[in-house]
Design a protein around this motif. Structure first.
Motif, PDB file in Angstrom:
ATOM      1  N   UNK A  22       0.837  -1.203   0.000  1.00  0.00           N
ATOM      2  CA  UNK A  22       0.000   0.000   0.000  1.00  0.00           C
ATOM      3  C   UNK A  22       0.874   1.256   0.000  1.00  0.00           C
ATOM      4  N   UNK A  23       0.429   2.261  -0.728  1.00  0.00           N
ATOM      5  CA  UNK A  23       1.087   3.569  -0.691  1.00  0.00           C
ATOM      6  C   UNK A  23       0.020   4.565  -0.240  1.00  0.00           C
ATOM      7  N   UNK A  24       0.185   5.026   0.995  1.00  0.00           N
ATOM      8  CA  UNK A  24      -0.889   5.790   1.618  1.00  0.00           C
ATOM      9  C   UNK A  24      -0.507   7.256   1.780  1.00  0.00           C
ATOM     10  N   UNK A  25      -1.453   8.141   1.460  1.00  0.00           N
ATOM     11  CA  UNK A  25      -1.259   9.569   1.685  1.00  0.00           C
ATOM     12  C   UNK A  25      -2.153  10.041   2.825  1.00  0.00           C
ATOM     13  N   UNK A  26      -1.609  10.905   3.683  1.00  0.00           N
ATOM     14  CA  UNK A  26      -2.388  11.440   4.805  1.00  0.00           C
ATOM     15  C   UNK A  26      -2.548  12.942   4.627  1.00  0.00           C
ATOM     16  N   UNK A  53       3.250   9.740   2.038  1.00  0.00           N
ATOM     17  CA  UNK A  53       3.067  11.177   1.871  1.00  0.00           C
ATOM     18  C   UNK A  53       2.161  11.685   2.980  1.00  0.00           C
ATOM     19  N   UNK A  54       2.510  12.862   3.509  1.00  0.00           N
ATOM     20  CA  UNK A  54       1.686  13.406   4.588  1.00  0.00           C
ATOM     21  C   UNK A  54       1.763  14.924   4.563  1.00  0.00           C
ATOM     22  N   UNK A  55       0.625  15.569   4.652  1.00  0.00           N
ATOM     23  CA  UNK A  55       0.636  17.021   4.601  1.00  0.00           C
ATOM     24  C   UNK A  55      -0.562  17.582   5.365  1.00  0.00           C
ATOM     25  N   UNK A  65       0.334  20.347  12.153  1.00  0.00           N
ATOM     26  CA  UNK A  65       1.609  19.948  11.551  1.00  0.00           C
ATOM     27  C   UNK A  65       2.264  18.842  12.356  1.00  0.00           C
ATOM     28  N   UNK A  66       2.060  18.854  13.678  1.00  0.00           N
ATOM     29  CA  UNK A  66       2.566  17.745  14.489  1.00  0.00           C
ATOM     30  C   UNK A  66       1.876  16.445  14.067  1.00  0.00           C
ATOM     31  N   UNK A  67       0.578  16.529  13.784  1.00  0.00           N
ATOM     32  CA  UNK A  67      -0.151  15.325  13.374  1.00  0.00           C
ATOM     33  C   UNK A  67       0.405  14.799  12.054  1.00  0.00           C
TER      34      UNK A  67
END
Lengths: 301, 663
Positions: B2-6, B36-38, B22-24
């Motif tokens: 799986x390639x997961x984005x948050x 990926x997370x943003x 941003x901490x999350x």
């Protein structure tokens, strides 16, 4: 002492075998010692006459064996029947299995046998016999002797005693009892409600097996999950406690759930009536709200 | 893999005010599968959605987690976003960090920690998600309206007007409901019958509308687009197709002592009756509880006088089954029983009446032909006392209702005004807690009652009404003057609270529609979806949803109709792919799932299985009707072996969420 002799039952079974009406007999077989009795399938009269017994050591509930026994090709092929001897408490399990479509009724010839209570190898009566809930056979094709009555037993006394404990005491009680568990699975394997095609504990995909061994709480999880799985279907036959090599009073978990359900939804005895709807898989407009049910459970914290 | 984005949403300061976003987004970077997370100010905005779309394409994402508001709010939005970027929409999970986190916490630290945990749970779940494709089901282009009052009639007329066939099921012998019993209507004082009966006739004459009067809904199966409904047509012992409504039988019937429910029992009707002159359908009905012929087999007068040969003493209840695409509940209301309000002497004196009884008393077609006469002695009253909020806004739940019945202030002003208009010699007192008159021209109407017609409005409640001789001694308090009042009244009118019709509860069970604690149907959303029930395909019209006056009822009826039309205009419905399915290899055939299924979606089949020893075995296994299953998950809980599972919410997925939270 049982009022009915082995001889009487052998005669009934032998006649049915000889006539070809049944092709096998499910009963109890004697062993090396008098207490060493095991469930067995007899297919010829000679074996039956020599080895079949009905004594104070015939505590085993035979109904569960029918699930696999009646699936065997030899019964399916010629539509013949298997004769089974069931004690009154065993007939409840049999009825429950019929309710769950686990046994084909038309492949079984049920002979109900009266029971005076069974004993273990030390000569002490089993808990399930001390607190016997019924001497009444609820389903049979043939009845040996007289049918008895449902007994107003004290089987919930011990549950009430544990309910009265504080949460810490109760935790300690179960910690002490369940920590002896060696996960031999005997309770599950003997339980007539545990007849799943594939048990969740044997199914890696269920994700339960790794839960049940993840930490020191392992044994508790196993037994608590099992108690919930059989809730509403458990007839309180007491086999789990009888076969436990560690003498854990497993029946108390089931009885607590039975008691709670009785209090929340009214008296219900699983297996008393074939096809009856257990309160947990039934809905009526008068059902109490879950929050109310929790309240009624009392000291469950 | 799986390639997961948050994607963590600030929701302005709604989330960012209590959760350090941003901490999350930083904290979950190394969770399993996350590539990926943003975070962004408004994820649901166009530019927010673009961030998601671009990330899906750029990072080749196989699943996304959006940390935002409740999935009820924007799950559909983000599913569409994902689909637009080529991702299966069911590979989207929402971590609700607004309603379930930022809104309920005050402290930034705990709020942030909880948001991280919720996000981790959603990531754990999306790791196990699999692409799902919804099925389609056809729509039966016919609607059912349950209840034939003004709400039901208006809904049916509007649906029929759009060209769709619609059936009205009414339990009484005629449609018309409560409005047919009313005299004048506020705030314009036009006569209820004059505006209602043309609508009743319209309904009867519309070739798209079928009226099943004297009928009840017996059973409802199926689902949105395809409800199978059993309707019991109760035996009226009169052949509806032959009866001309001439009324001769109702004049000749020797059984004259039947309380007339249409006139609130204030006069009598015959055992065979037509409820009122403008009834629709205008067909006689025999009341089996009173008919001598039906009870003893001796009489038969109606049959002898009927020239149409319509009387049929052997008629039986008939069950008809019909399929509908949509169902509208329009079961209406009733005034509550006055049994528990004995301080007002309702049971002791005939001259203490409810407002609905007053409507009949002042109606030209009523028991007194519209003359205001005391029910006890037929004399003209000189002092009339109205008591408002009898059982409404009542703190004692065992006695009355907590809610405001909403219509009483206005109809009481109307009653008071009508009396003063016709009989200026009558003194009229109204006792109230508050006078509530929001609504177009409503307050002006009430002011007129006070200022032009001289009705005595007194703030305070009546404590006791005691009949003495032929007067009613009324003890009350005037809160503004701060004194006790003693009034000798000739007539006391109680504004009884209204409650949903008793049939609503069993209907709600049949429809699996939810109700509030007062047995009013609940809306799918109190503000944004006020005429839809949470159950797909079930709509709400009129007072069954909450107390309403006629203008409100009619507008809600039209709104419900437009929702029905919107549904029936579709040729097919896209289903919900999150439904149950059974692993046949593990199914025991025990019937537990079938017993708990509220939609009747599970059946059993005997299926042949190849056994390891090369024999075949016939086993009973569960089979789910995918079109009927609503994905409630009751079966998955009941299944002892875990054979039954819910797509999109598998036991494994839920367990992994729990694990992520409890780790």
């Amino acid at each position: 002492m049982q009022a009915i002799s082995s001889r009487t039952l052998v005669d009934i079974a032998a006649k049915k075998l000889a006539s070809g009406e049944v092709s096998a007999v499910l009963g109890w077989k004697k062993g090396l010692f008098n207490y060493d009795v095991t469930p067995a399938v007899f297919t010829d009269e000679k074996d039956l006459a020599e080895n079949f017994v009905y004594t104070d050591f015939c505590a085993a509930n035979l109904s569960k064996y029918l699930v696999n026994e009646t699936k065997k090709p030899e019964y399916r092929a010629d539509n013949r029947k298997i004769l089974v001897f069931l004690k009154p408490c065993d007939t409840y399990s049999f009825n429950q299995l019929l309710t769950e479509h686990r046994i084909h009724r038309n492949r079984v010839y049920v002979v109900a046998v009266p029971c005076n209570g069974m004993i273990d190898l030390t000569g002490a009566p089993y808990e399930k016999c001390v607190n016997c809930k019924s001497k009444k056979a609820v389903v049979y094709d043939e009845l040996v002797g007289e049918n008895g009555e449902v007994i107003d037993s004290n089987r919930f006394d011990e549950v009430e005693r544990i309910e009265a404990m504080s949460a810490e005491e109760r935790f300690a009680f179960w910690q002490n009892e369940l920590s002896r568990c060696i996960r031999c699975n005997a309770c599950r394997n003997v339980c007539p409600a545990c007849t799943c095609e594939k048990c969740v504990f044997d199914n890696p995909a269920s994700g339960l097996e790794n839960k049940a061994i993840s930490d020191s709480f392992e044994e508790k999880m196993f037994h608590i999950i099992r108690a919930f799985h059989v809730a509403g279907r458990c007839t309180d036959c007491g086999e789990c406690s009888r076969v436990c090599p560690q003498h854990i009073p497993l029946h108390l978990l089931n009885r607590k759930l039975i008691k709670d359900m009785n209090e929340a939804y009214g008296e219900y005895q699983a297996g008393a009536v074939e096809g009856s709807r257990a309160p947990l898989v039934n809905y009526s407009e008068n059902d109490i709200e879950p929050a109310e049910a929790v309240g009624k459970g009392g000291n469950n914290a | 893999m799986p390639r997961i984005g948050v994607f963590v949403c600030w929701c302005g300061s709604n989330i960012a005010g209590t959760v350090d976003v941003s901490t999350v987004s930083e904290a979950v970077k190394n969770e399993q599968g996350v590539v990926f997370s943003t975070n962004y100010q408004y994820m649901c905005s166009q530019s927010g959605q673009d961030i998601i779309k671009n990330a899906i394409r750029k990072h080749n994402l196989t699943g996304i987690v959006v940390c935002s508001c409740s999935p009820r709010m924007h799950e559909a939005t983000f599913r569409k976003t994902a689909a637009a970027a080529g991702l299966n929409p069911y590979m989207v999970e929402i971590a609700n960090i607004r309603e379930q986190c930022s809104w309920v916490h005050k402290d930034m630290l705990t709020g942030t920690q909880k948001a991280i945990v919720l996000t981790k749970a959603a990531i754990a779940k999306v790791n196990l998600n699999s692409p799902l494709t919804p099925g389609e089901s056809p729509v039966t282009k016919r609607a059912l309206v349950i209840g034939g009052g003004i709400a039901g009639i208006q809904t049916a007329l509007d649906i029929a007007d759009a060209g769709f066939p619609v059936d009205i099921v009414e339990t009484k012998p005629t449609i018309g409901g409560k409005m047919a019993q009313l005299d004048k209507t506020f705030p314009t004082l036009d006569c209820a019958a004059c505006i209602l009966t043309p609508k009743m006739v319209d309904a009867a004459q519309n070739d798209k509308i079928r009226i099943y009067s004297y009928s009840e809904v017996e059973e409802v199966n199926g689902f949105v687009g395809n409800f199978d409904v059993k309707i019991r047509r109760k035996a009226r012992y009169v052949k509806e197709e032959l009866c001309t409504g001439c009324g001769l039988c109702t004049e000749k019937c020797p059984q004259k002592k039947v309380p007339n429910e249409f006139n609130m029992g204030m006069d009598n009707r015959r055992a065979i009756y037509i409820p009122f002159a403008q009834a629709v359908p205008k067909v006689a009905t025999i009341d089996a509880d009173y008919c001598t012929m039906l009870k003893t087999g001796k009489c038969g007068v109606c049959s002898k006088v009927c020239t149409a040969g319509a009387i049929d003493y052997k008629q039986k209840d008939e069950i008809i089954t019909e399929r509908y695409g949509a169902i509208v509940a329009a079961t209406g209301f009733n005034p509550i029983s006055m049994d528990k309000f004995d301080e007002y002497a309702y049971s002791q004196s005939k001259d203490v009446i409810t407002s609905l009884e007053f409507e009949r008393l002042t109606n030209a077609a009523g028991p007194t032909a519209g003359k205001l006469l005391r029910p006890s002695d037929g004399k003209h009253p000189h002092t009339v006392v109205f008591v408002q909020c009898v059982g409404s806004r009542c703190a004692a739940a065992e006695k009355g209702k907590e809610y405001c019945s909403k219509i009483c202030c206005m109809y009481t002003a109307k009653h008071a005004m009508l009396i003063r208009d016709k009989y200026p010699d009558v003194e009229v007192y109204v006792f109230y807690i508050d006078v509530r008159t929001p609504g177009k021209n409503f307050d002006e109407f009430y002011r007129r009652a006070v200022e032009e017609y001289g009705v005595h409005y007194i703030k305070g409640m009546v404590g006791k009404v005691s009949p003495e001789g032929d007067v009613l001694k009324v003890q009350a308090s005037d809160l503004i003057a701060n004194k006790q009042l003693h009034i000798d009244a000739d007539l006391v009118v109680l504004a009884a609270a209204i409650e949903p019709d008793k049939s609503a509860r069993s209907l709600a069970t049949m429809l699996t529609a939810s109700m509030d604690t007062n047995d009013f149907f609940t809306e799918a959303h109190p503000k944004l979806r006020p005429v839809e029930s949470p159950t797909a395909g079930v709509f709400l019209s009129g007072a069954c949803q909450g107390p309403k006056d006629i203008p409100e009822t009619v507008s809600q009826a039209g709104a419900a109709a437009s929702k029905v039309i919107g549904l029936l205009a579709k040729d097919k419905l896209i289903g919900n792919p999150c439904i149950a399915h059974s692993d046949e290899m593990m199914c025991n055939g025990c019937s537990s799932c079938e017993r708990v299924c509220p939609y009747g979606a599970i059946t059993y089949v005997n299926k042949e299985f190849r056994m390891p020893d090369r024999t075949t075995l016939v086993r009973r296994v569960a089979s789910v009707n995918e079109a009927v299953c609503q994905g409630c998950g009751a079966c998955t809980v009941a299944c002892p072996s875990g054979a039954m599972d819910l797509r999109g919410f598998t036991a494994q997925q839920i367990m992994s969420e729990v694990d992520a939270i409890c780790k």
